[in-house]
Design a protein around this motif. Structure first.
Motif, short mmCIF file in Angstrom:
data_model
loop_
_atom_site.label_atom_id
_atom_site.label_comp_id
_atom_site.label_asym_id
_atom_site.label_seq_id
_atom_site.Cartn_x
_atom_site.Cartn_y
_atom_site.Cartn_z
N THR A 136 10.45 31.75 59.26
CA THR A 136 10.98 31.40 57.95
C THR A 136 11.89 30.18 58.05
O THR A 136 12.63 30.03 59.01
N TYR A 137 11.83 29.32 57.04
CA TYR A 137 12.74 28.17 57.06
C TYR A 137 12.95 27.62 55.65
O TYR A 137 12.23 27.93 54.71
N VAL B 148 16.39 18.09 55.93
CA VAL B 148 16.90 18.83 57.09
C VAL B 148 16.36 20.26 57.00
O VAL B 148 16.50 20.94 55.98
N TYR B 149 15.74 20.70 58.11
CA TYR B 149 15.18 22.03 58.17
C TYR B 149 16.17 23.00 58.82
O TYR B 149 16.83 22.67 59.80
N THR B 150 16.21 24.20 58.28
CA THR B 150 16.98 25.29 58.87
C THR B 150 16.07 26.50 58.96
O THR B 150 15.54 26.97 57.94
N GLY B 151 15.86 26.99 60.20
CA GLY B 151 14.89 28.06 60.38
C GLY B 151 15.44 29.29 61.05
O GLY B 151 16.45 29.23 61.76
N TRP B 152 14.74 30.40 60.87
CA TRP B 152 15.13 31.67 61.47
C TRP B 152 13.92 32.60 61.53
O TRP B 152 12.87 32.32 60.96
N ILE B 153 14.07 33.67 62.26
CA ILE B 153 13.06 34.73 62.31
C ILE B 153 13.55 35.88 61.44
O ILE B 153 14.69 36.32 61.58
N ALA B 154 12.68 36.35 60.57
CA ALA B 154 13.02 37.48 59.71
C ALA B 154 12.06 38.63 59.98
O ALA B 154 10.92 38.43 60.42
N SER B 155 12.55 39.83 59.73
CA SER B 155 11.66 40.99 59.69
C SER B 155 11.55 41.43 58.25
O SER B 155 12.51 41.29 57.47
N SER C 240 14.75 25.31 63.76
CA SER C 240 14.61 24.24 62.80
C SER C 240 13.43 24.53 61.86
O SER C 240 13.63 24.88 60.71
N LYS C 241 12.21 24.39 62.37
CA LYS C 241 11.01 24.62 61.55
C LYS C 241 10.06 25.53 62.30
O LYS C 241 9.04 25.10 62.83
N PRO C 242 10.35 26.82 62.36
CA PRO C 242 9.45 27.76 63.03
C PRO C 242 8.17 27.94 62.23
O PRO C 242 8.21 28.07 61.01
N VAL C 243 7.04 27.94 62.93
CA VAL C 243 5.75 28.10 62.26
C VAL C 243 4.98 29.27 62.88
O VAL C 243 4.84 30.32 62.28
N VAL D 55 3.63 38.85 68.18
CA VAL D 55 4.21 39.97 68.92
C VAL D 55 3.29 40.34 70.08
O VAL D 55 2.08 40.51 69.90
N LEU D 56 3.88 40.48 71.27
CA LEU D 56 3.18 41.00 72.44
C LEU D 56 4.03 42.12 73.02
O LEU D 56 5.02 41.86 73.70
N GLY D 57 3.67 43.36 72.70
CA GLY D 57 4.46 44.49 73.16
C GLY D 57 5.87 44.45 72.58
O GLY D 57 6.04 44.50 71.36
N ASP D 58 6.86 44.35 73.46
CA ASP D 58 8.25 44.30 73.02
C ASP D 58 8.79 42.88 73.00
O ASP D 58 10.00 42.67 72.86
N THR D 59 7.90 41.90 73.11
CA THR D 59 8.32 40.50 73.11
C THR D 59 7.78 39.79 71.89
O THR D 59 6.60 39.92 71.55
N LEU D 60 8.65 39.04 71.24
CA LEU D 60 8.26 38.25 70.08
C LEU D 60 8.33 36.78 70.46
O LEU D 60 9.34 36.30 70.97
N PHE D 61 7.24 36.05 70.24
CA PHE D 61 7.18 34.61 70.51
C PHE D 61 7.23 33.85 69.18
O PHE D 61 6.66 34.28 68.18
N VAL D 62 7.90 32.71 69.20
CA VAL D 62 7.95 31.86 68.01
C VAL D 62 7.97 30.40 68.45
O VAL D 62 8.62 30.05 69.45
#
Length: 328
Positions: free
Chosen positions: A182-183, A190-197, A213-216, A220-227
């Motif tokens: 999310t961003y 100016v971009y401001t980004g974050w991960i939301a659930s 900044s601009k996550p796209v 999810v892989l098991g207990d790991t989240l990649f962004v």
């Protein structure tokens, strides 16, 4: 599943194709598609399924014309169908192995101009529910996340801020949550980004971690989240088991990261675009952080899907085409 996982690991890691000569679907893709389809049909799809592991088959890269502007992609192994987010017309299309394409869903576009609303990634939950975001370009009332049932009926999730921009999402069946890249973008670009659930049942959107900044792309892989942070050229991971999840840098050597996909052997397929050389790439990132090039070509990638055996599908920006390339 252990037999299949080890076989897939060997198949995917053993071959790293360079840029392949592109053929049309009629010239080279049909036979390869059917061969891969037959292998996929025999592939186990759940932990409870047993049987001989499917084998990866190589083939010349080819392109599919889709008469749409494809963005997010998802290949359903159980149906042997490719789901396509049509960014220009706010639709979800579905294409079978015979090349027949039909409209699965029409996504509402409050602006009255479908191309100005935009659609992003696609992900299915184990129960068959499809999730996808409407980008909205930061305009009030346009940003949304939709839940689609088997009939294609689209329902906007409650509790989602309608001004935030979202492209990538991934549903986590283990936790019953959507993870969303999310961003926002201000008047000075100016971009401001974050991960939301997002809890699709309770209708609650929660920021997990900021500092982007601009996550796209997100996966999810098991207990790991990649962004992947597109503008900062950075791939991060975070531990979902942690009381206070924090970003850990995996690599800062990618350019213009886009959407990503997981593989049955526990690796990550990451899209990147080299703007200086107009070259799109698919990278494979393993659990230990090893990065290798799977494919590259003269296409600007957007969405990605994997049939679980042999084929990687990549949406090519502004071409109305999907590039199909071997995974081995």
């Amino acid at each position: 599943m252990k037999t299949r996982v080890w076989t897939m690991t060997a198949a995917l890691a053993a071959c790293v194709p360079q840029a392949a000569t592109t053929a049309t679907e009629s010239e080279a893709g049909t036979d390869a598609t059917r061969a891969a389809s037959e292998a996929t049909a025999d592939a186990p799809t759940t932990d409870a399924t047993t049987g001989a592991p499917a084998q990866c088959e190589t083939f010349p890269t080819y392109r599919i014309d889709v008469q749409a502007e494809p963005n997010g992609l998802y290949y359903r192994v159980d149906e042997q169908k490719l789901y396509i987010a049509d960014d220009d017309n706010n639709r979800v299309l579905v294409r079978d192995e015979d090349g027949a394409t039909e409209v699965f869903a029409e996504i509402p576009n409050p602006s009255g101009d479908p191309g100005s609303d935009g659609l992003g990634d696609l992900d299915f939950a184990a129960d068959g529910t499809l999730y996808l975001p409407r980008f909205g370009f930061g305009m009030p009332g346009l940003g949304a996340i939709f839940r689609l049932g088997p009939d294609g009926e689209a329902e906007a999730l409650a509790g989602v801020d309608d001004e935030w921009r979202r492209v990538g999402l991934d549903y986590d069946d283990a936790r019953g949550l959507l993870y969303v890249a999310t961003y926002s973008r201000d008047a000075d670009d100016v971009y401001t980004g974050w991960i939301a659930s997002v809890d699709p049942v309770a209708g609650v959107e929660t920021m997990i971690v900021g500092g982007l900044s601009k996550p796209v792309g997100i996966a999810v892989l098991g207990d790991t989240l990649f962004v992947g942070d597109q503008s900062q050229r950075q791939l991060f991971k975070l531990d979902l088991k942690a009381a206070a999840p924090a970003l850990t840098l995996v690599s800062d050597e990618f350019e213009s990261l886009d959407l990503m996909e997981t593989t049955p052997d526990g690796a990550l397929l990451v899209l990147s675009y080299d703007t200086a050389n107009s070259t799109g790439r698919v990278y494979r990132v393993t659990g230990d952080g090893t990065i290798s090039t799977v494919a590259e070509g003269d296409w600007e990638p957007r969405g990605i899907a994997f049939d679980g055996v042999s084929r990687i599908f990549v949406s090519a920006r502004d071409t109305q085409q999907i590039v199909v390339m071997p995974a081995c």
